[in-house]
Design a protein around this motif. Structure first.
Motif, PDB file in Angstrom:
ATOM      1  N   ILE A  36      24.540  39.877  44.335  1.00 20.91           N
ATOM      2  CA  ILE A  36      24.604  40.916  43.303  1.00 20.91           C
ATOM      3  C   ILE A  36      25.787  40.613  42.380  1.00 20.91           C
ATOM      4  N   LEU A  37      26.909  40.280  42.975  1.00 15.67           N
ATOM      5  CA  LEU A  37      28.089  39.903  42.195  1.00 15.67           C
ATOM      6  C   LEU A  37      27.777  38.717  41.286  1.00 15.67           C
ATOM      7  N   GLN A  38      27.133  37.696  41.852  1.00 18.62           N
ATOM      8  CA  GLN A  38      26.793  36.506  41.072  1.00 18.62           C
ATOM      9  C   GLN A  38      25.821  36.834  39.937  1.00 18.62           C
ATOM     10  N   ALA A  39      24.869  37.708  40.211  1.00 23.88           N
ATOM     11  CA  ALA A  39      23.887  38.079  39.189  1.00 23.88           C
ATOM     12  C   ALA A  39      24.563  38.809  38.034  1.00 23.88           C
ATOM     13  N   VAL A  40      25.445  39.743  38.355  1.00 21.96           N
ATOM     14  CA  VAL A  40      26.166  40.475  37.312  1.00 21.96           C
ATOM     15  C   VAL A  40      27.059  39.516  36.526  1.00 21.96           C
ATOM     16  N   TYR A  41      27.760  38.642  37.246  1.00 28.04           N
ATOM     17  CA  TYR A  41      28.683  37.693  36.617  1.00 28.04           C
ATOM     18  C   TYR A  41      27.944  36.751  35.667  1.00 28.04           C
ATOM     19  N   SER A  42      26.737  36.340  36.056  1.00 31.54           N
ATOM     20  CA  SER A  42      25.978  35.387  35.233  1.00 31.54           C
ATOM     21  C   SER A  42      25.485  36.002  33.924  1.00 31.54           C
ATOM     22  N   THR A  43      25.453  37.335  33.844  1.00 29.67           N
ATOM     23  CA  THR A  43      24.991  37.975  32.612  1.00 29.67           C
ATOM     24  C   THR A  43      26.090  38.074  31.551  1.00 29.67           C
ATOM     25  N   ILE A  44      27.320  37.794  31.931  1.00 29.14           N
ATOM     26  CA  ILE A  44      28.449  37.892  30.999  1.00 29.14           C
ATOM     27  C   ILE A  44      28.610  36.550  30.285  1.00 29.14           C
ATOM     28  N   ASP A  45      28.734  36.584  28.958  1.00 28.92           N
ATOM     29  CA  ASP A  45      28.893  35.320  28.229  1.00 28.92           C
ATOM     30  C   ASP A  45      30.291  34.742  28.481  1.00 28.92           C
ATOM     31  N   ASP A  46      30.434  33.438  28.230  1.00 35.57           N
ATOM     32  CA  ASP A  46      31.659  32.711  28.578  1.00 35.57           C
ATOM     33  C   ASP A  46      32.906  33.275  27.912  1.00 35.57           C
ATOM     34  N   ALA A  47      32.811  33.675  26.655  1.00 35.78           N
ATOM     35  CA  ALA A  47      33.964  34.218  25.943  1.00 35.78           C
ATOM     36  C   ALA A  47      34.437  35.509  26.605  1.00 35.78           C
ATOM     37  N   GLN A  48      33.484  36.361  26.994  1.00 37.71           N
ATOM     38  CA  GLN A  48      33.838  37.611  27.670  1.00 37.71           C
ATOM     39  C   GLN A  48      34.421  37.337  29.055  1.00 37.71           C
ATOM     40  N   LYS A  49      33.873  36.347  29.749  1.00 35.13           N
ATOM     41  CA  LYS A  49      34.395  35.994  31.079  1.00 35.13           C
ATOM     42  C   LYS A  49      35.876  35.631  30.988  1.00 35.13           C
ATOM     43  N   LYS A  50      36.218  34.837  29.964  1.00 40.10           N
ATOM     44  CA  LYS A  50      37.622  34.441  29.791  1.00 40.10           C
ATOM     45  C   LYS A  50      38.502  35.657  29.580  1.00 40.10           C
ATOM     46  N   LYS A  51      38.038  36.598  28.757  1.00 47.65           N
ATOM     47  CA  LYS A  51      38.810  37.823  28.494  1.00 47.65           C
ATOM     48  C   LYS A  51      39.002  38.619  29.778  1.00 47.65           C
ATOM     49  N   TYR A  52      37.912  38.768  30.538  1.00 48.46           N
ATOM     50  CA  TYR A  52      37.993  39.549  31.776  1.00 48.46           C
ATOM     51  C   TYR A  52      38.908  38.880  32.798  1.00 48.46           C
ATOM     52  N   HIS A  53      38.771  37.569  32.934  1.00 47.29           N
ATOM     53  CA  HIS A  53      39.636  36.848  33.880  1.00 47.29           C
ATOM     54  C   HIS A  53      41.102  37.012  33.500  1.00 47.29           C
ATOM     55  N   LEU A  54      41.393  36.866  32.219  1.00 46.36           N
ATOM     56  CA  LEU A  54      42.774  37.001  31.760  1.00 46.36           C
ATOM     57  C   LEU A  54      43.291  38.418  32.012  1.00 46.36           C
ATOM     58  N   LEU A  55      42.469  39.407  31.728  1.00 41.23           N
ATOM     59  CA  LEU A  55      42.850  40.801  31.957  1.00 41.23           C
ATOM     60  C   LEU A  55      43.101  41.061  33.442  1.00 41.23           C
ATOM     61  N   ILE A  56      42.197  40.586  34.293  1.00 41.34           N
ATOM     62  CA  ILE A  56      42.345  40.782  35.733  1.00 41.34           C
ATOM     63  C   ILE A  56      43.604  40.081  36.242  1.00 41.34           C
ATOM     64  N   GLY A  57      43.807  38.837  35.804  1.00 43.24           N
ATOM     65  CA  GLY A  57      44.993  38.095  36.228  1.00 43.24           C
ATOM     66  C   GLY A  57      46.279  38.783  35.812  1.00 43.24           C
ATOM     67  N   ARG A  58      46.317  39.288  34.583  1.00 42.89           N
ATOM     68  CA  ARG A  58      47.506  39.996  34.099  1.00 42.89           C
ATOM     69  C   ARG A  58      47.765  41.270  34.893  1.00 42.89           C
ATOM     70  N   LEU A  59      46.688  41.992  35.216  1.00 47.52           N
ATOM     71  CA  LEU A  59      46.848  43.238  35.984  1.00 47.52           C
ATOM     72  C   LEU A  59      47.360  42.968  37.397  1.00 47.52           C
ATOM     73  N   ILE A  60      46.791  41.965  38.053  1.00 52.80           N
ATOM     74  CA  ILE A  60      47.241  41.638  39.410  1.00 52.80           C
ATOM     75  C   ILE A  60      48.693  41.180  39.377  1.00 52.80           C
ATOM     76  N   LEU A  61      49.031  40.338  38.401  1.00 53.97           N
ATOM     77  CA  LEU A  61      50.401  39.847  38.277  1.00 53.97           C
ATOM     78  C   LEU A  61      51.377  40.981  38.003  1.00 53.97           C
ATOM     79  N   LYS A  62      50.993  41.886  37.110  1.00 56.94           N
ATOM     80  CA  LYS A  62      51.864  43.014  36.750  1.00 56.94           C
ATOM     81  C   LYS A  62      52.185  43.888  37.957  1.00 56.94           C
ATOM     82  N   ASN A  63      51.225  44.055  38.847  1.00 55.64           N
ATOM     83  CA  ASN A  63      51.394  44.945  39.995  1.00 55.64           C
ATOM     84  C   ASN A  63      51.842  44.230  41.266  1.00 55.64           C
ATOM     85  N   ALA A  64      52.121  42.937  41.164  1.00 55.15           N
ATOM     86  CA  ALA A  64      52.477  42.150  42.360  1.00 55.15           C
ATOM     87  C   ALA A  64      53.971  42.228  42.653  1.00 55.15           C
TER      88      ALA A  64
END
Length: 198
Positions: free
Chosen positions: A26-54
């Motif tokens: 299910i995770l893979q199916a949802v992930y595959s529907t996101i275009d590459d540009a959006q994936k980069k934005k989401y990854h960067l956002l997630i990484g920044r959030l985890i780093l900020k709270n670490a």
């Protein structure tokens, strides 16, 4: 990519709500529907959030997750201080992967860090750049990639200003000679560096 997502909802009095995909597909199916540009934005956002709270301990524990997310969005980073910080995180991840004998991932993190430092790395970030090149030479040696090791060693020796900065480089050279059965060269290199040390 982790399959657990935590959110703090204001309407639940700051209670932590955990959303979890019931199946990896299910995770893979949802992930595959996101275009590459959006994936980069989401990854960067997630990484920044985890780093900020670490915390320091959490940073060490989650270093691979943090760096993998940030590296996935690396093209979107246009702030030099964030690039240098990400380079440092890649160095931590590279060293941790090397310590776990995961040499290919280690090399990937180290290469990403070197790329982030840019063309003027030796002038602008000498200690960090030296550290990257020494670590990359060491990982290359451990992988048996003597060609890459020699390339890293040569560049390091060309830029290493202080004798003490060269010691670790010569140590890698000596170990590589021993590993290749080139004992006379190992001994002569050791004598040379000991002579420089007086």
């Amino acid at each position: 990519m982790s399959d657990d997502y935590k959110f703090v909802r204001e309407d639940f009095d700051d209670a932590e709500v955990l959303y979890k995909f019931t199946h990896d597909r299910i995770l893979q199916a949802v992930y595959s529907t996101i275009d590459d540009a959006q994936k980069k934005k989401y990854h960067l956002l997630i990484g920044r959030l985890i780093l900020k709270n670490a915390t320091d301990t959490k940073l060490e524990d989650d270093i691979f997750e943090i760096v993998n997310h940030l590296n996935a969005g690396i093209d979107l980073i246009n702030n030099q201080s964030e690039e240098i910080n990400l380079a440092r995180l890649n160095l931590i991840a590279g060293k941790k992967a090397k310590a776990a004998n995961a040499y290919e991932p280690s090399l990937k993190y180290l290469s990403a860090g070197i790329d982030l430092l840019g063309q003027n790395a030796w002038e602008e970030n000498y200690p960090l750049t030296l550290n990257f090149f020494i670590e990359t030479a060491d990982v290359s040696f451990l992988m048996g990639d003597f060609e890459r090791m020699n390339s890293m060693v040569k560049v390091s020796l060309d830029h290493a200003g202080e004798l003490l900065d060269r010691i670790k480089i010569y140590e890698i050279i000596i170990q590589s000679y021993i590993a290749q059965g080139r004992l006379p060269e190992a001994v002569s290199t050791a004598i040379e560096i000991l002579g420089q040390l007086g």
